[in-house]
Design an enzyme around this catalytic site. Structure first.
Site, short mmCIF file in Angstrom:
data_model
loop_
_atom_site.label_atom_id
_atom_site.label_comp_id
_atom_site.label_asym_id
_atom_site.label_seq_id
_atom_site.Cartn_x
_atom_site.Cartn_y
_atom_site.Cartn_z
N GLY A 6 -11.10 -18.95 4.97
CA GLY A 6 -10.79 -17.80 5.83
C GLY A 6 -12.01 -16.92 6.01
N THR A 18 -4.62 -3.63 8.03
CA THR A 18 -4.43 -4.95 7.43
C THR A 18 -4.30 -5.97 8.55
OG1 THR A 18 -3.20 -6.20 5.78
CG2 THR A 18 -1.91 -4.67 7.09
N GLY A 69 -12.31 -14.35 9.06
CA GLY A 69 -11.41 -13.21 9.27
C GLY A 69 -12.02 -11.92 8.79
N SER A 123 0.81 -1.22 0.00
CA SER A 123 0.00 0.00 0.00
C SER A 123 0.85 1.28 0.00
CB SER A 123 -0.95 0.01 1.20
OG SER A 123 -1.94 -0.97 1.03
N ASP A 160 -13.06 -3.38 1.03
CA ASP A 160 -12.58 -4.69 0.56
C ASP A 160 -13.57 -5.38 -0.39
OD1 ASP A 160 -10.06 -4.84 1.70
OD2 ASP A 160 -10.72 -5.92 3.49
N LYS A 171 -8.43 -5.77 11.18
CA LYS A 171 -9.66 -5.26 10.54
C LYS A 171 -10.90 -5.39 11.43
CE LYS A 171 -8.01 -5.90 5.86
NZ LYS A 171 -8.15 -6.57 4.57
N GLY A 210 -3.60 -11.16 -5.10
CA GLY A 210 -4.47 -10.11 -4.59
C GLY A 210 -4.16 -8.70 -5.07
P1 ATR Z 1 -7.77 -9.93 8.50
O1 ATR Z 1 -8.46 -8.98 9.39
O2 ATR Z 1 -6.69 -9.28 7.71
O3 ATR Z 1 -8.67 -10.73 7.61
P2 ATR Z 1 -7.77 -11.86 10.58
O4 ATR Z 1 -9.07 -11.27 11.01
O5 ATR Z 1 -6.72 -12.14 11.60
O6 ATR Z 1 -7.07 -10.94 9.50
O7 ATR Z 1 -8.13 -13.18 9.76
C1 ATR Z 1 -7.20 -14.11 9.43
C2 ATR Z 1 -7.92 -15.30 8.79
O8 ATR Z 1 -6.92 -16.27 8.47
C3 ATR Z 1 -8.89 -16.01 9.74
O9 ATR Z 1 -9.93 -16.58 8.96
C4 ATR Z 1 -8.01 -17.11 10.34
O10 ATR Z 1 -8.73 -18.23 10.82
P3 ATR Z 1 -9.32 -18.26 12.34
O11 ATR Z 1 -10.59 -17.48 12.29
O12 ATR Z 1 -9.51 -19.68 12.65
O13 ATR Z 1 -8.26 -17.58 13.19
C5 ATR Z 1 -7.20 -17.48 9.12
N1 ATR Z 1 -5.94 -18.15 9.47
C6 ATR Z 1 -4.86 -17.58 10.02
N2 ATR Z 1 -3.86 -18.49 10.14
C7 ATR Z 1 -4.34 -19.65 9.62
C8 ATR Z 1 -3.82 -20.99 9.44
N3 ATR Z 1 -2.57 -21.27 9.84
N4 ATR Z 1 -4.61 -21.91 8.89
C9 ATR Z 1 -5.86 -21.62 8.49
N5 ATR Z 1 -6.42 -20.38 8.63
C10 ATR Z 1 -5.68 -19.43 9.19
#
Ligand code: ATR
Length: 305
Positions: free
Chosen positions: A148, A83, A151, A38, A123, A87, A275
């Protein structure tokens, strides 16, 4: 090398940035933040529009987020991006939240105006434009599997797919309960008659190979909205063997080298895209919120290489 600022810099901001011109008035908060493209993109936009401000990266831990947002407002910043992993948490630390972002429960953009901080989420619309650009398709025509989904980014994308009335949406998340909660929130969007067959148009499934295999046979677009892939050694979120040539794979990760997921997609003969296009479009929409003028898309795209 770009300078990365911290909370300690913010506490002593005037002194530490005394020699920086033009002054830093915008930034992205993340943990990690080194990967963020960014700053390059937004600084190109600021230059192109002759706006004498800079955009900088801030390494901010989750327990520093509230203080960082407050200090940045007091320091008269124009706006911010958020990020991983901020979020969702950031929503609680702004004065007002735009209606769609409130529903999503996550923000990626803050506008500081008249002493207030306003939270937005660009987003979803950025993602929709990116999919059209990369694959020449519209979300409404697709059967989509979202990894995901719990998240901050994943929730925004799921709402966008639902609003666009996509054919099917399968929500997958490491923490299954978050996908279930989201499926309940989105149920009303999928009550309409656009049914391809007997299967449900909206489902939350566990992150298990057999469940994924069943769903992927009837999926067009696979999205990775997890943070898996941010680190070069991260495993692919999907086993290679599950990817088929008919899939479109959209990986929100913005590394220039292909992620393991995109490398697997290429080997399987599937179409894939990183992305960058979503980064571009969500960033352009954020720029328009900060400055109330059209974003210089070509200059921003060029800065992303
Ligand atoms: P952002 O706000 O940028 O989307 P986030 O809210 O921390 O970041 O979301 C990260 C996403 O990646 C979540 O869906 C997380 O799954 P959980 O809800 O179970 O935490 C997912 N994630 C992060 N590390 C992961 C891993 N090693 N395997 C699978 N999913 C993962």
């Amino acid at each position: 090398m770009k300078t990365i600022y911290t909370l300690s810099d913010l506490r002593d901001w005037k002194k530490r940035t005394r020699d920086v011109t033009p002054s830093i008035r915008l930034g992205v908060l993340g943990d990690p933040v080194t990967h963020s493209l960014s700053p390059e993109m937004q600084n190109a936009a600021l230059q192109e529009c002759d706006i004498a401000q800079q955009y900088a990266p801030f390494q901010i831990a989750p327990d520093e987020l509230e203080t960082a947002i407050r200090l940045l407002g007091e320091l008269d910043f124009a706006g911010l991006n958020l990020t991983v992993p901020h979020k969702i948490a950031a929503l609680a630390f702004v004065d007002e939240v735009e209606e769609r972002a409130r529903k999503i429960g996550a923000i990626n953009t803050i506008v500081f105006r008249e002493g207030k901080s306003l939270g937005w989420n660009t987003d979803g619309p950025g993602f929709e434009r990116a999919i059209r650009e990369e694959f020449s398709v519209d979300l409404r025509d697709l059967r989509i599997l979202l990894l995901g989904a719990g998240g901050g980014a994943g929730r925004a994308l799921a709402y966008q797919c639902a609003r666009e009335n996509c054919e099917r949406l399968v929500l997958v998340n490491r923490t299954f309960e978050k996908a279930q909660v989201l499926a309940r929130e989105l149920a009303a969007y999928f009550s309409g008659p656009r049914v391809l067959g007997p299967e449900a148009r909206l489902e939350a499934i566990r992150w298990e190979e057999s469940a994924l295999r069943t769903q992927l046979g009837r999926t067009d677009l696979v999205i990775n909205a997890t943070s898996l892939g941010l680190a070069p050694l991260d495993p692919s979120p999907l086993p290679h063997a599950l990817i088929a040539p008919h899939h479109m794979i959209y990986d929100l990760i913005c590394r220039k080298a292909p992620t393991r997921l995109l490398a697997a997609a290429a080997e399987s003969g599937a179409r894939g895209a990183n992305g960058l296009a979503m980064l571009l479009h969500q960033g352009a929409l954020a720029f328009e919120l900060w400055f109330d003028r059209p974003a210089p898309l070509a200059a921003m795209r060029a800065a992303l290489g």
